[in-house]
Scaffold this motif. Structure first.
Motif, mmCIF file in Angstrom:
data_model
loop_
_atom_site.group_PDB
_atom_site.id
_atom_site.type_symbol
_atom_site.label_atom_id
_atom_site.label_comp_id
_atom_site.label_asym_id
_atom_site.label_seq_id
_atom_site.Cartn_x
_atom_site.Cartn_y
_atom_site.Cartn_z
ATOM 1 N N ALA A 71 0.770 -1.135 -0.169
ATOM 2 C CA ALA A 71 0.018 -0.190 -0.083
ATOM 3 C C ALA A 71 1.268 1.716 0.283
ATOM 4 N N ILE A 72 1.349 1.507 0.565
ATOM 5 C CA ILE A 72 2.713 2.324 0.399
ATOM 6 C C ILE A 72 3.706 2.626 -0.891
ATOM 7 N N GLU A 73 4.094 1.160 -1.033
ATOM 8 C CA GLU A 73 4.705 1.478 -2.644
ATOM 9 C C GLU A 73 3.920 2.247 -3.701
ATOM 10 N N ALA A 74 2.641 1.538 -3.753
ATOM 11 C CA ALA A 74 1.678 2.312 -4.166
ATOM 12 C C ALA A 74 1.246 4.196 -4.477
ATOM 13 N N ALA A 75 1.277 4.074 -2.831
ATOM 14 C CA ALA A 75 1.060 5.177 -3.036
ATOM 15 C C ALA A 75 1.591 6.680 -3.263
ATOM 16 N N GLU A 76 3.109 6.221 -2.898
ATOM 17 C CA GLU A 76 3.961 6.149 -3.550
ATOM 18 C C GLU A 76 4.153 6.616 -4.915
ATOM 19 N N THR A 77 3.666 5.524 -5.925
ATOM 20 C CA THR A 77 3.802 5.712 -7.001
ATOM 21 C C THR A 77 2.578 6.801 -7.656
ATOM 22 N N LEU A 78 1.701 6.848 -7.058
ATOM 23 C CA LEU A 78 0.556 7.652 -7.240
ATOM 24 C C LEU A 78 0.532 9.349 -7.379
ATOM 25 N N GLU A 79 1.605 9.154 -5.962
ATOM 26 C CA GLU A 79 1.511 10.995 -5.350
ATOM 27 C C GLU A 79 2.873 11.156 -6.999
ATOM 28 N N LYS A 80 3.196 10.996 -7.308
ATOM 29 C CA LYS A 80 4.077 11.195 -8.533
ATOM 30 C C LYS A 80 2.985 11.300 -9.728
ATOM 31 N N GLN A 81 2.204 11.043 -9.289
ATOM 32 C CA GLN A 81 0.863 11.150 -10.591
ATOM 33 C C GLN A 81 -0.341 12.512 -10.260
ATOM 34 N N GLY A 82 0.378 12.987 -9.088
ATOM 35 C CA GLY A 82 -0.382 13.619 -8.978
ATOM 36 C C GLY A 82 -1.942 13.720 -8.029
ATOM 37 N N ILE A 83 -1.913 11.674 -7.656
ATOM 38 C CA ILE A 83 -3.199 11.299 -6.589
ATOM 39 C C ILE A 83 -2.232 11.447 -4.772
ATOM 40 N N SER A 84 -3.180 12.354 -4.193
ATOM 41 C CA SER A 84 -2.754 12.272 -2.861
ATOM 42 C C SER A 84 -3.510 11.272 -2.231
ATOM 43 N N VAL A 101 4.910 -17.125 -2.496
ATOM 44 C CA VAL A 101 3.773 -16.221 -1.873
ATOM 45 C C VAL A 101 3.817 -14.918 -2.512
ATOM 46 N N GLU A 102 5.057 -14.726 -3.363
ATOM 47 C CA GLU A 102 5.163 -13.933 -4.435
ATOM 48 C C GLU A 102 4.373 -14.488 -5.738
ATOM 49 N N SER A 103 4.387 -16.055 -6.244
ATOM 50 C CA SER A 103 3.540 -16.237 -7.217
ATOM 51 C C SER A 103 2.703 -15.760 -7.156
ATOM 52 N N LEU A 104 2.051 -16.370 -5.966
ATOM 53 C CA LEU A 104 0.235 -16.572 -5.889
ATOM 54 C C LEU A 104 -0.351 -15.057 -5.771
ATOM 55 N N LEU A 105 0.283 -14.457 -5.103
ATOM 56 C CA LEU A 105 0.253 -13.205 -4.667
ATOM 57 C C LEU A 105 -0.210 -12.248 -6.105
ATOM 58 N N GLU A 106 0.759 -12.682 -7.023
ATOM 59 C CA GLU A 106 0.563 -11.907 -8.896
ATOM 60 C C GLU A 106 -0.434 -13.013 -9.614
ATOM 61 N N GLU A 107 -0.888 -14.483 -9.029
ATOM 62 C CA GLU A 107 -1.596 -15.327 -9.366
ATOM 63 C C GLU A 107 -3.162 -13.867 -10.225
ATOM 64 N N ILE A 108 -3.549 -13.681 -8.443
ATOM 65 C CA ILE A 108 -4.656 -13.662 -8.179
ATOM 66 C C ILE A 108 -5.075 -11.869 -7.959
ATOM 67 N N GLY A 109 -4.038 -11.389 -8.528
ATOM 68 C CA GLY A 109 -3.363 -9.884 -8.860
ATOM 69 C C GLY A 109 -3.767 -9.172 -7.808
ATOM 70 N N MET A 110 -2.748 -9.601 -6.396
ATOM 71 C CA MET A 110 -2.978 -8.330 -4.919
ATOM 72 C C MET A 110 -1.031 -8.236 -5.677
ATOM 73 N N THR A 111 -1.502 -6.992 -6.057
ATOM 74 C CA THR A 111 0.045 -6.561 -6.700
ATOM 75 C C THR A 111 -0.419 -4.764 -6.249
ATOM 76 N N THR A 112 1.305 -4.370 -6.140
ATOM 77 C CA THR A 112 1.361 -3.146 -6.394
ATOM 78 C C THR A 112 1.063 -2.068 -7.712
ATOM 79 N N SER A 113 0.852 -2.787 -8.955
ATOM 80 C CA SER A 113 -0.180 -2.050 -9.895
ATOM 81 C C SER A 113 -1.347 -2.297 -10.076
ATOM 82 N N GLU A 114 -2.177 -2.986 -9.612
ATOM 83 C CA GLU A 114 -3.271 -3.395 -9.328
ATOM 84 C C GLU A 114 -3.997 -2.690 -8.274
ATOM 85 N N VAL A 115 -3.179 -2.148 -6.956
ATOM 86 C CA VAL A 115 -3.476 -0.904 -5.985
ATOM 87 C C VAL A 115 -3.793 -0.133 -6.905
ATOM 88 N N VAL A 116 -2.410 -0.078 -7.562
ATOM 89 C CA VAL A 116 -2.285 1.562 -8.916
ATOM 90 C C VAL A 116 -3.112 2.139 -9.161
#
Length: 630
Positions: A516-529, A601-616
C-alpha cells in the motif's frame, strides 16, 4: 534402478527382498538429495520407505485404496506411482504438491493436510464398497500422533462397532511433528515393549482348543481364562476392546515381517489394526537423531552437514517474537499459561516450556480440546495463551464460538501463519480466520504492521480483561524494525495513519502495508494523494476514523491477505450501509473465492492480482470518480 522411469508400482510384484532393500536405499538417497534443494517433509518420508514399498507390493493400488492420514509421508508413494520425475518442482508454484492430490494421480484417493481424517474417510469408502458389492482393501495409514485427534477416536468407535473389513496401519514413530504426549501415547509405549501380541493370542487359542467341550459353564470359564491371560501377557488391550484384531508390534523396516502381517490381515474378518514401528528420519543422521521435531518439515539444507540454508542476519521469526513476549510477561504474571495442540516447535514455545514447565501444556493433536482447556483456565482467572496456526484454528471453530466467546472469557489466541503460507498449499493457507471470527460476538481481532507493534499487541492482549482477543501474524520473519524497550497498551479499536492524503484512502494491515505504501508513493508522482491507514484492529473497526472518511467522501480501497467473502472489506461495506453512507465509493482487494494452491507467496499474489500495480490501477479509478463527482 532408475526411479525416474517408474510409471506404476506393478514392478514391485516380482522383486526379491534383497532387491527391495536396494530400492529402499535408492529412494532414501533420492529424497535426501531432492529435498536438500526444495525443502519438504523429510523426516516422515524417510521413516516410511519400507512400509510404503511393502504396501504397494502386497496390495493393488488404485483398486485397493491407501489413505495417508496427514499426507506428510506420501512422497515415497508418489515416487512409486510415477511422479519421481516431478520432484524438482516439489511444493513449488504449479509444481508437485507436497500432499496427496487427487488430480495428480489415480493412486491418490484422498486429499489430506489436517490430521486425523483418514479413518473416517476410510469408513466412508468401506461402506460404499460394501453397498456396491465390490471387492477391495481399504487401508488408512495413520500416525500415533494423529490417533490422539478426537475425530480419529470417533472413527475407531464407529469402525469397531460396524465390524466391516478394513486394515488400519498404525505408523508408530513416537512423533507427530514434535514428540507425542498423552495417555494414548503411553498405551502405545506399553505395546511397543510387550512383544509380539498375535503369537500370544494364537498360543492361547490353541491351548483352549485342547479343553474338552463338556458344557456351557466350562466354555464360559475357558473364555474368561483366555481374557485374563491376554491381559497378563499383553500390557494394554485398547484396540481389541474397541473391536479390532490387533497385530503387532511389527518392525516397519523389516520386509518379511511386514509381508507376513499383511497376509494375515488380508485373511482376517472385520477391522484389523496393524501396529508398525518405524524410525522417523531413518537413513539420514540429522533427521534420525532429531528429538524435537526440527526435521519434520524443513527448508533447503546441506546434505553433508545437515545445516539449514538460511541467512544468519534474518530478523526474528514472528512465532518467536510472540512466544518470547508472552514468556517475558509470564515472569511478572503467574496467571499466564501457554497451550499448544502439538506445535511447541512451530510456535517457538520451547523457551517458555523450559522456563515455566508447570505452565506449558502441549495437549497433542487436539485443537478442540486445546480451545476449551483455555476457556476453562480463563474461568479461574488465569490468562491462557493459545498458540495455534490459522489453518488449525478452523478445527476448533465451535469451541471458540461456544466455549470462549459466548462466555466472554479472557483467552488470548495467537493465530500463527495467518495469510498465504506458500509451499504447503491449500490445506495450510491461513486465509479464513477473519471471515470465521469477525462475526462472532465479543472477540477482538487484530494484526500488527511490524514486530515492534506486534510486541505491544501481545502486551495489550495479555492485559486485556474484557473478553477474548486474537492476534493474527504471518509465517516467516519480521521486518527488522527497532524494538521499544518497554511495552505499551494499544487502545482497542484504534487505527493509525501511516501516510496522509486527500484524494483516496487505503485501509489495510499486516503484510499488505508495504504494498500500500509503495502504491501511494507511485500515485503521488501522478498527482494523486493517497492516505494509507494501518487498520490494525480488524474488529472492532475504528468508527471515528471511518466516519471522517465517509463524511469527507474519501474513496476507500481495503486490502487484506485473507478471503474477501465475510472479511475486513465486507465489514467496512456493512458499516457504511448501516450508517447510511450509500454513495460511499469502496473497493476491496483480497483472496478470491477459491482455494489457493501451493507455490511461493509472491507468485500466488501475482496470480490473484494482489500487486502494487493493481493497487495503483484501482486507486486511480477511485480518485477519478471522486474528481468527477466534485
Amino acid at each position: 534402478m532408475d526411479l525416474l522411469s517408474i510409471k506404476d508400482p506393478s514392478f514391485l510384484k516380482g522383486m526379491s527382498n534383497q532387491e527391495l532393500e536396494v530400492l529402499s536405499q535408492e529412494i532414501r538417497q533420492f529424497l535426501i538429495e531432492k529435498l536438500s534443494v526444495t525443502g519438504g517433509h523429510i523426516g516422515p518420508n524417510l521413516g516410511v520407505v519400507e512400509l510404503t514399498i511393502a504396501l504397494h507390493k502386497c496390495f493393488d493400488s488404485p483398486k485397493d485404496k491407501f489413505i495417508w492420514d496427514v499426507g506428510h509421508q506420501s512422497y515415497v508413494h508418489k515416487i512409486l506411482t510415477g511422479r519421481a520425475c516431478e520432484f524438482d518442482t516439489l511444493r513449488k508454484y504449479k509444481g508437485l504438491c507436497g500432499f496427496p492430490k487427487r488430480i495428480e494421480s489415480e493412486h491418490d484417493v484422498w486429499e489430506t493436510g489436517h490430521s486425523s481424517t483418514s479413518l473416517s474417510a476410510a469408513m466412508g469408502m468401506v461402506i460404499a464398497r460394501d453397498l456396491k458389492k465390490e471387492s477391495s482393501f481399504v487401508v488408512p495409514i495413520i500416525g500415533d500422533g494423529a490417533l490422539t485427534g478426537g475425530m480419529a477416536l470417533e472413527a475407531l468407535n464407529h469402525i469397531g462397532h460396524e465390524k466391516k473389513n478394513m486394515i488400519v496401519i498404525l505408523n508408530d514413530n513416537e512423533m507427530s511433528i514434535a514428540p507425542n504426549v498423552g495417555a494414548l501415547h503411553n498405551i502405545l509405549g506399553q505395546l511397543r515393549t510387550a512383544g509380539k501380541y498375535q503369537w500370544v493370542k494364537d498360543e492361547l487359542e490353541l491351548l483352549l482348543k485342547k479343553v474338552p467341550a463338556v458344557g456351557g459353564k466350562l466354555a464360559a470359564t475357558a473364555e474368561r481364562v483366555k481374557d485374563s491371560l491376554k491381559y497378563l501377557f499383553v500390557s494394554g488391550m485398547f484396540f481389541e476392546e474397541m473391536g479390532f484384531t490387533y497385530l503387532g508390534p511389527v518392525d516397519g523396516h523389516d520386509f518379511e515381517a511386514l509381508f507376513e502381517n499383511f497376509r494375515y490381515a488380508k485373511k482376517t474378518e472385520g477391522p484389523v489394526l496393524l501396529h508398525v514401528i518405524t524410525k522417523k528420519g531413518k537413513g539420514f543422521h540429522p533427521a534420525e537423531s532429531d528429538k524435537k521435531g526440527t526435521w519434520h518439515g524443513t527448508g533447503p539444507y546441506k546434505m553433508d552437514t545437515g545445516d539449514f540454508v538460511k541467512s544468519d542476519k534474518s530478523p526474528p521469526a514472528w512465532s518467536s517474537l510472540v512466544s518470547e513476549t508472552v514468556r517475558k510477561l509470564a515472569r511478572d504474571d503467574e496467571r499466564i499459561v501457554a497451550i499448544t495442540p502439538a506445535m511447541p516447535v512451530g510456535s517457538k514455545l520451547e523457551g517458555f516450556a523450559s522456563e515455566f514447565p508447570e505452565r506449558m501444556f502441549d495437549v497433542g493433536i487436539a485443537e478442540q480440546h486445546a480451545a476449551t482447556v483455555a476457556a476453562g483456565l480463563a474461568t479461574q482467572n488465569m490468562k491462557p495463551f493459545l498458540a495455534i496456526y490459522s489453518t488449525f484454528l478452523q478445527r476448533a471453530y465451535d469451541q471458540v464460538v461456544h466455549d470462549i466467546c459466548r462466555q466472554n472469557l479472557n483467552v488470548f489466541i495467537g493465530i500463527d501463519r495467518a495469510g498465504l503460507v506458500g509451499a504447503d498449499g491449500e490445506t495450510h493457507q491461513g486465509v479464513f480466520d477473519i471471515a470465521f471470527l469477525r462475526h462472532v460476538p465479543n472477540i477482538v481481532l487484530m494484526m500488527p504492521k511490524d514486530e515492534n507493534e506486534g510486541q505491544h499487541m501481545v502486551y495489550t492482549a495479555m492485559t486485556y480483561d474484557d473478553g477474548p482477543i486474537a492476534m493474527r501474524f504471518p509465517r516467516g520473519n519480521g521486518l527488522g524494525v527497532p524494538m521499544d524497550e518497554s511495552y505499551k497498551t494499544i487502545p482497542i479499536g484504534t487505527w493509525e495513519i501511516l501516510r496522509d492524503g486527500e484524494d483516496a484512502a487505503i485501509l489495510t494491515f499486516g503484510t499488505t502495508i508495504p504494498m500500500a505504501i509503495e502504491a501511494a508513493e507511485t500515485l503521488e508522482k501522478q498527482g494523486i494523494s493517497v492516505k494509507v491507514v494501518n487498520a490494525r484492529f480488524i474488529k472492532p473497526l475504528d468508527e471515528k476514523m471511518l466516519n471522517e472518511l465517509f463524511l469527507n467522501n474519501i474513496p476507500i480501497l481495503t486490502i487484506e491477505e485473507a478471503v474477501l467473502q465475510g472479511g475486513f472489506g465486507s465489514y467496512v461495506l456493512e458499516y457504511a450501509h448501516e450508517k447510511g453512507y450509500y454513495q460511499q465509493a469502496i473497493d476491496r482487494m483480497g483472496i478470491p473465492d477459491k482455494f489457493i494452491e501451493h507455490g511461493d507467496v509472491e507468485s500466488l499474489l501475482e496470480e490473484i492480482g494482489m500487486t502494487t500495480s493493481e493497487v495503483v490501477k484501482r486507486m486511480t479509478i477511485l480518485a477519478r470518480k471522486k474528481q468527477q463527482r466534485a
